[in-house]
Design a protein around this motif. Structure first.
Motif, PDB file in Angstrom:
ATOM      1  N   ALA A  13       0.836  -1.196   0.000  1.00  0.00           N
ATOM      2  CA  ALA A  13       0.000   0.000   0.000  1.00  0.00           C
ATOM      3  C   ALA A  13       0.871   1.246   0.000  1.00  0.00           C
ATOM      4  O   ALA A  13       2.043   1.218   0.399  1.00  0.00           O
ATOM      5  N   THR A  14       0.276   2.349  -0.432  1.00  0.00           N
ATOM      6  CA  THR A  14       1.034   3.600  -0.551  1.00  0.00           C
ATOM      7  C   THR A  14       0.541   4.690   0.388  1.00  0.00           C
ATOM      8  O   THR A  14       1.033   5.823   0.314  1.00  0.00           O
ATOM      9  N   PHE A  15      -0.392   4.378   1.269  1.00  0.00           N
ATOM     10  CA  PHE A  15      -0.876   5.434   2.179  1.00  0.00           C
ATOM     11  C   PHE A  15       0.199   5.771   3.213  1.00  0.00           C
ATOM     12  O   PHE A  15       1.057   4.952   3.538  1.00  0.00           O
ATOM     13  N   THR A  16       0.159   6.990   3.741  1.00  0.00           N
ATOM     14  CA  THR A  16       1.197   7.481   4.647  1.00  0.00           C
ATOM     15  C   THR A  16       0.803   7.389   6.109  1.00  0.00           C
ATOM     16  O   THR A  16       1.681   7.375   6.990  1.00  0.00           O
ATOM     17  N   HIS A  17      -0.480   7.356   6.412  1.00  0.00           N
ATOM     18  CA  HIS A  17      -0.891   7.305   7.819  1.00  0.00           C
ATOM     19  C   HIS A  17      -2.330   6.843   7.911  1.00  0.00           C
ATOM     20  O   HIS A  17      -3.059   6.786   6.908  1.00  0.00           O
ATOM     21  N   ASN A  18      -2.709   6.505   9.145  1.00  0.00           N
ATOM     22  CA  ASN A  18      -4.092   6.095   9.444  1.00  0.00           C
ATOM     23  C   ASN A  18      -4.491   6.800  10.733  1.00  0.00           C
ATOM     24  O   ASN A  18      -4.092   6.385  11.830  1.00  0.00           O
ATOM     25  N   SER A  19      -5.238   7.862  10.607  1.00  0.00           N
ATOM     26  CA  SER A  19      -5.550   8.708  11.769  1.00  0.00           C
ATOM     27  C   SER A  19      -6.256   7.953  12.893  1.00  0.00           C
ATOM     28  O   SER A  19      -5.862   8.071  14.069  1.00  0.00           O
ATOM     29  N   PRO A  20      -7.301   7.173  12.632  1.00  0.00           N
ATOM     30  CA  PRO A  20      -7.962   6.451  13.734  1.00  0.00           C
ATOM     31  C   PRO A  20      -7.006   5.511  14.481  1.00  0.00           C
ATOM     32  O   PRO A  20      -7.035   5.413  15.711  1.00  0.00           O
ATOM     33  N   LEU A  21      -6.134   4.828  13.698  1.00  0.00           N
ATOM     34  CA  LEU A  21      -5.193   3.912  14.333  1.00  0.00           C
ATOM     35  C   LEU A  21      -4.192   4.672  15.194  1.00  0.00           C
ATOM     36  O   LEU A  21      -3.867   4.255  16.315  1.00  0.00           O
ATOM     37  N   GLU A  22      -3.702   5.809  14.707  1.00  0.00           N
ATOM     38  CA  GLU A  22      -2.727   6.586  15.465  1.00  0.00           C
ATOM     39  C   GLU A  22      -3.344   7.157  16.740  1.00  0.00           C
ATOM     40  O   GLU A  22      -2.694   7.217  17.793  1.00  0.00           O
ATOM     41  N   VAL A  23      -4.598   7.580  16.661  1.00  0.00           N
ATOM     42  CA  VAL A  23      -5.294   8.063  17.856  1.00  0.00           C
ATOM     43  C   VAL A  23      -5.463   6.925  18.850  1.00  0.00           C
ATOM     44  O   VAL A  23      -5.247   7.090  20.065  1.00  0.00           O
TER      45      VAL A  23
ATOM     46  N   ILE B 213      -2.240   5.661  27.171  1.00  0.00           N
ATOM     47  CA  ILE B 213      -2.491   6.661  28.213  1.00  0.00           C
ATOM     48  C   ILE B 213      -3.481   6.131  29.232  1.00  0.00           C
ATOM     49  O   ILE B 213      -3.290   6.271  30.454  1.00  0.00           O
ATOM     50  N   LEU B 214      -4.546   5.506  28.757  1.00  0.00           N
ATOM     51  CA  LEU B 214      -5.550   4.950  29.673  1.00  0.00           C
ATOM     52  C   LEU B 214      -4.953   3.848  30.540  1.00  0.00           C
ATOM     53  O   LEU B 214      -5.265   3.748  31.740  1.00  0.00           O
ATOM     54  N   ILE B 215      -4.089   3.020  29.954  1.00  0.00           N
ATOM     55  CA  ILE B 215      -3.454   1.953  30.734  1.00  0.00           C
ATOM     56  C   ILE B 215      -2.574   2.551  31.827  1.00  0.00           C
ATOM     57  O   ILE B 215      -2.605   2.109  32.982  1.00  0.00           O
ATOM     58  N   LEU B 216      -1.796   3.576  31.481  1.00  0.00           N
ATOM     59  CA  LEU B 216      -0.922   4.210  32.471  1.00  0.00           C
ATOM     60  C   LEU B 216      -1.722   4.913  33.562  1.00  0.00           C
ATOM     61  O   LEU B 216      -1.342   4.873  34.742  1.00  0.00           O
ATOM     62  N   VAL B 217      -2.820   5.554  33.191  1.00  0.00           N
ATOM     63  CA  VAL B 217      -3.677   6.195  34.198  1.00  0.00           C
ATOM     64  C   VAL B 217      -4.265   5.148  35.131  1.00  0.00           C
ATOM     65  O   VAL B 217      -4.338   5.349  36.350  1.00  0.00           O
ATOM     66  N   PHE B 218      -4.660   4.005  34.582  1.00  0.00           N
ATOM     67  CA  PHE B 218      -5.219   2.927  35.403  1.00  0.00           C
ATOM     68  C   PHE B 218      -4.171   2.418  36.390  1.00  0.00           C
ATOM     69  O   PHE B 218      -4.444   2.257  37.587  1.00  0.00           O
ATOM     70  N   ILE B 219      -2.949   2.178  35.896  1.00  0.00           N
ATOM     71  CA  ILE B 219      -1.884   1.709  36.785  1.00  0.00           C
ATOM     72  C   ILE B 219      -1.570   2.772  37.841  1.00  0.00           C
ATOM     73  O   ILE B 219      -1.390   2.468  39.026  1.00  0.00           O
TER      74      ILE B 219
END
Length: 311
Positions: free
Chosen positions: A91-101, A108-114
């Motif tokens: 594939a030639t796409f450069t990014h996937n915004s939903p995946l990066e979010v 972050i949620l895991i670290l906040v939980f810990i």
């Protein structure tokens, strides 16, 4: 800095009495906190601090195991699904915004939980409560010195050193009949002299290099505050079954606290590399009933005998 008293003048005459089993605390107390061969788990927790830390450790282990398993499966899937043979045209796409979010928010949620569990455990350790008993521990190369500042011995306070029990000259009790002390070079080697000394102080052969001639004695269920410092280099006072560790820095006074809720014998170690005998700098704490503690204090302050009689 051995405890001094007028009793020391007649100590040799009393040696036969001190050899009696009634003075061997190990016959009255169970060994609770000690390392075991091939052990992979924590020592039994004897304080709320230790229980919280062990629970936190197990919880984090579950989380990181799940993360490692997920990432491993994902990597294997990518290797199989998107290798050159099965996917000759990448594939030639450069990014996937939903995946990066997602891969930003989920960690972050895991670290906040810990953190919601680890920070309260940290604050519990660092907020020093009002002490029922205060003890000062000073690290030396390579033994510990202790002082009970609230316990008076004449015009001084209760003080003593705690040396590891071995066959070397650090414990000079040849008059007890176990033979000539051995050279310091054999301090870490089990010998007949070491076995006799262990038995004399009420310990088993398995306690070799863990037990000390004098132990920190505290009553069960009382808040103990340890003031920790060093006399020469940096040491560390650590007791795994209590869930505590404090660096002993020369010129500084650190603090830790615990409230042991189970009677027994507990072993710890210096945990900061402090020289050639760092591995031979054990810590022994004996948690006893209030009555036994009071009797030990009375005996130590009046006679200089630091060994605790059986309950």
């Amino acid at each position: 800095m051995r405890l001094k008293s007028t009793f020391n003048a007649v100590a040799a005459a009393s040696l036969g009495l001190l050899m009696q089993p009634s003075f061997a605390l190990a016959q009255a107390l169970e060994t609770v906190g000690a390392p075991v061969p091939r052990g992979t788990e924590h020592q039994p927790a004897a304080t709320n601090i230790a229980r919280d830390l062990q629970w936190l450790d197990h919880m984090i282990l579950i989380i990181i195991t799940a993360i490692v398993a997920f990432v491993t499966v994902l990597l294997l899937y990518i290797m199989v699904r998107y290798n050159r043979k099965r996917n000759p045209t990448p594939a030639t796409f450069t990014h996937n915004s939903p995946l990066e979010v997602a891969w930003t928010i989920i960690p972050i949620l895991i670290l906040v939980f810990i953190g919601s569990f680890s920070l309260p455990a940290l604050f519990e350790q660092q907020e020093i409560p009002v002490a029922d008993i205060t003890i000062k521990a000073t690290g030396n190369q390579w033994y510990w010195s202790y002082e009970y500042p609230d316990v008076k011995v004449g015009e001084d306070t209760l003080k003593f050193d705690a040396f590891r029990i071995d066959g070397a000259t650090q414990i000079d009790d040849a008059a007890a009949g176990w033979g000539k002390d051995q050279p310091m070079s054999t301090a870490g080697v089990m010998s007949d002299v070491a076995v006799k000394k262990l038995a004399y102080y009420g310990y088993k052969k398995e306690d070799f290099l863990l037990a000390t001639d004098n132990a920190v004695v505290i009553p069960v269920g009382k808040t103990v505050v340890m003031q920790v410092t060093g006399a020469d280099v940096i040491h560390a006072w650590a007791m795994p079954a209590f869930g505590v560790m404090q660096s002993a820095v020369p010129g500084r006074l650190g603090q830790l606290w615990f409230k042991a809720d189970r009677e027994g014998v507990y072993f710890g170690q210096c945990t900061t590399l402090c020289g050639k005998d760092h591995a031979y700098m054990p810590i022994t704490v004996k948690v006893v009933s209030q009555a036994a503690y009071d009797a030990w204090i009375a005996q130590a302050t009046s006679t200089g005998n630091l060994r605790l009689a059986s309950n």
